[in-house]
Enzyme design. Structure first.
Site, PDB file in Angstrom:
ATOM      1  N   ASP A 143     -49.839  22.627 -36.247  1.00 42.01           N
ATOM      2  CA  ASP A 143     -49.426  21.231 -36.383  1.00 42.01           C
ATOM      3  C   ASP A 143     -49.892  20.755 -37.765  1.00 42.01           C
ATOM      4  O   ASP A 143     -50.687  21.435 -38.422  1.00 42.01           O
ATOM      5  CB  ASP A 143     -50.086  20.380 -35.279  1.00 42.01           C
ATOM      6  N   SER A 144     -49.424  19.581 -38.171  1.00 40.00           N
ATOM      7  CA  SER A 144     -49.893  19.031 -39.442  1.00 40.00           C
ATOM      8  C   SER A 144     -51.361  18.612 -39.346  1.00 40.00           C
ATOM      9  O   SER A 144     -51.991  18.358 -40.370  1.00 40.00           O
ATOM     10  CB  SER A 144     -49.052  17.810 -39.811  1.00 40.00           C
TER      11      SER A 144
ATOM     12  N   CYS B  14     -45.564  20.608 -33.332  1.00 39.04           N
ATOM     13  CA  CYS B  14     -45.310  19.476 -34.225  1.00 39.04           C
ATOM     14  C   CYS B  14     -43.813  19.174 -34.172  1.00 39.04           C
ATOM     15  O   CYS B  14     -42.988  20.059 -34.412  1.00 39.04           O
ATOM     16  CB  CYS B  14     -45.721  19.866 -35.647  1.00 39.04           C
ATOM     17  N   ASN B  15     -43.477  17.945 -33.843  1.00 40.84           N
ATOM     18  CA  ASN B  15     -42.061  17.568 -33.755  1.00 40.84           C
ATOM     19  C   ASN B  15     -41.372  17.613 -35.113  1.00 40.84           C
ATOM     20  O   ASN B  15     -40.218  18.017 -35.229  1.00 40.84           O
ATOM     21  CB  ASN B  15     -41.925  16.155 -33.192  1.00 40.84           C
ATOM     22  N   THR B  16     -42.102  17.185 -36.146  1.00 37.73           N
ATOM     23  CA  THR B  16     -41.519  17.129 -37.484  1.00 37.73           C
ATOM     24  C   THR B  16     -41.084  18.526 -37.926  1.00 37.73           C
ATOM     25  O   THR B  16     -39.983  18.720 -38.458  1.00 37.73           O
ATOM     26  CB  THR B  16     -42.571  16.557 -38.466  1.00 37.73           C
TER      27      THR B  16
ATOM     28  N   CYS C 147     -43.863  12.817 -31.094  1.00 39.05           N
ATOM     29  CA  CYS C 147     -44.831  13.279 -32.107  1.00 39.05           C
ATOM     30  C   CYS C 147     -46.053  13.725 -31.317  1.00 39.05           C
ATOM     31  O   CYS C 147     -46.515  12.993 -30.416  1.00 39.05           O
ATOM     32  CB  CYS C 147     -45.191  12.139 -33.058  1.00 39.05           C
ATOM     33  N   THR C 148     -46.577  14.886 -31.652  1.00 40.27           N
ATOM     34  CA  THR C 148     -47.665  15.435 -30.826  1.00 40.27           C
ATOM     35  C   THR C 148     -48.986  14.667 -30.998  1.00 40.27           C
ATOM     36  O   THR C 148     -49.923  14.893 -30.246  1.00 40.27           O
ATOM     37  CB  THR C 148     -47.880  16.935 -31.113  1.00 40.27           C
ATOM     38  N   HIS C 149     -49.044  13.771 -31.973  1.00 39.94           N
ATOM     39  CA  HIS C 149     -50.230  12.910 -32.070  1.00 39.94           C
ATOM     40  C   HIS C 149     -50.195  11.780 -31.020  1.00 39.94           C
ATOM     41  O   HIS C 149     -51.228  11.245 -30.652  1.00 39.94           O
ATOM     42  CB  HIS C 149     -50.307  12.248 -33.449  1.00 39.94           C
TER      43      HIS C 149
ATOM     44  N   GLU D  96     -55.258   9.992 -36.980  1.00 39.27           N
ATOM     45  CA  GLU D  96     -56.102  10.969 -37.691  1.00 39.27           C
ATOM     46  C   GLU D  96     -57.427  10.320 -38.118  1.00 39.27           C
ATOM     47  O   GLU D  96     -58.429  10.985 -38.255  1.00 39.27           O
ATOM     48  CB  GLU D  96     -55.377  11.559 -38.908  1.00 39.27           C
TER      49      GLU D  96
HETATM   50  N1  DGL Z   1     -47.814  15.747 -35.051  1.00 39.14           N
HETATM   51  C1  DGL Z   1     -46.666  15.841 -35.843  1.00 39.14           C
HETATM   52  C2  DGL Z   1     -45.379  15.633 -35.101  1.00 39.14           C
HETATM   53  O1  DGL Z   1     -45.342  15.938 -33.935  1.00 39.14           O
HETATM   54  C3  DGL Z   1     -46.657  15.409 -37.246  1.00 39.14           C
HETATM   55  C4  DGL Z   1     -47.166  14.124 -37.638  1.00 39.14           C
HETATM   56  C5  DGL Z   1     -47.194  14.019 -39.150  1.00 39.14           C
HETATM   57  O2  DGL Z   1     -47.862  14.859 -39.746  1.00 39.14           O
HETATM   58  O3  DGL Z   1     -46.560  13.112 -39.691  1.00 39.14           O
HETATM   59  O4  DGL Z   1     -44.395  15.218 -35.666  1.00 39.14           O
END
Ligand code: DGL
Length: 268
Positions: free
Chosen positions: A10-11, A73-75, A187-189, A154
């Site tokens: 993930d990011s 990570c969705n992105t 988004c996984t966050h 974050e």
């Molecule tokens: N957690 C990530 C996602 O699911 C990326 C968030 C990011 O780095 O902008 O998209």
């Protein structure tokens, strides 16, 4: 049987949200995780940059002999899944969007006004809307970029007035004017602010891809006869910046004493 680890990336720390479900449903599996904490967020960057970072990370995981790669990570799932699958045809590679979209499709029933929130890149790709509407064109799907959530998460700004205000800033009009009954955390966050969203919008059904992706991992491992059994491999968590928040999150989810390592992929 296959005792090689599964590679997750993930990011940042968002991909760790799948781990409680991994421990619950796939306790025998071992993991190599990479969180690109030095270069997060990805979701507001150019797609070409996200692709370059993703290739570096996938190469790194492949050098660790992973048996499967989970793009947590969705992105990255929205922009790099096919590219990575083409580059590594021998390794099963899954993203988070297909499992979450599938859950929406399978479970909607009378609930059919769906909102998807995610990063700018994820929303601009319309991957969720395209997948959901390909299977069921009658579902009303609207998407909204909510880019301030990731930096706040974050930073650990999660359960307080700043997050409440930010959630309301993005969602008040989106939820009400679209008369949403379902919200996909694209988004996984975002599972880390699930409780805040539910408190502010208790009528919403929330779809959390972190959980859905683990069902897909289980399915793929079983289908390919790649399940682990009695592996003595220890999970390793790499990050490109050992931020306090990343370390706290590892402690909280994986317990103190987890094997955390610094790795700068710019130098590899
Ligand atoms: N957690 C990530 C996602 O699911 C990326 C968030 C990011 O780095 O902008 O998209």
């Amino acid at each position: 049987m296959d005792n090689r680890p599964i590679g997750f990336f993930d990011s940042g720390l968002g991909g760790l949200n799948s781990f409680p479900y991994m421990q619950k449903y796939l306790p025998e599996e071992r993991i190599v995780y990479f969180g690109d904490t030095a270069r997060t967020p990805y979701g507001s960057k150019a797609v070409s940059t996200v692709r370059r970072f993703s290739l570096q990370i996938a190469d790194f995981l492949v050098r660790h002999q992973v048996k499967m790669i989970v793009i947590a990570c969705n992105t990255v799932s929205a922009t790099c899944l096919e590219m990575l699958q083409e580059k590594y045809p021998a390794i099963p590679i899954i993203g988070v969007i297909q499992p979450a979209a599938q859950k929406v499709i399978n479970s909607c029933g009378t609930m059919n006004r769906i909102g998807v929130i995610g990063t700018k890149v994820t929303v601009a790709s319309h991957t969720y809307k395209n997948i959901i509407n390909t299977f069921n064109p009658n579902l009303h799907v609207v998407e909204k970029a909510t880019p301030a959530f990731v930096p706040l998460i974050e930073e650990g700004i999660i359960n307080n007035d700043i997050m409440d205000l930010t959630v309301k800033y993005y969602l008040d009009d989106f939820v009400l004017s679209n008369r949403l009954d379902t919200l996909v955390l694209g988004c996984t966050h975002y599972p880390l602010i699930r409780e805040t969203i539910l408190r502010l919008y208790p009528m919403l059904r929330i779809i959390n891809p972190s959980e859905e992706v683990v069902s897909t991992i289980k399915y793929v491992l079983k289908e390919k006869d790649m399940e682990a059994s009695g592996s003595d491999f220890t999970n390793t968590y790499y990050a490109s910046d050992l931020s306090e928040n990343f370390l706290n999150m590892i402690d909280r989810i994986c317990g103190a004493g987890a094997n955390v390592q610094f790795k700068n992929l710019d130098m590899s």
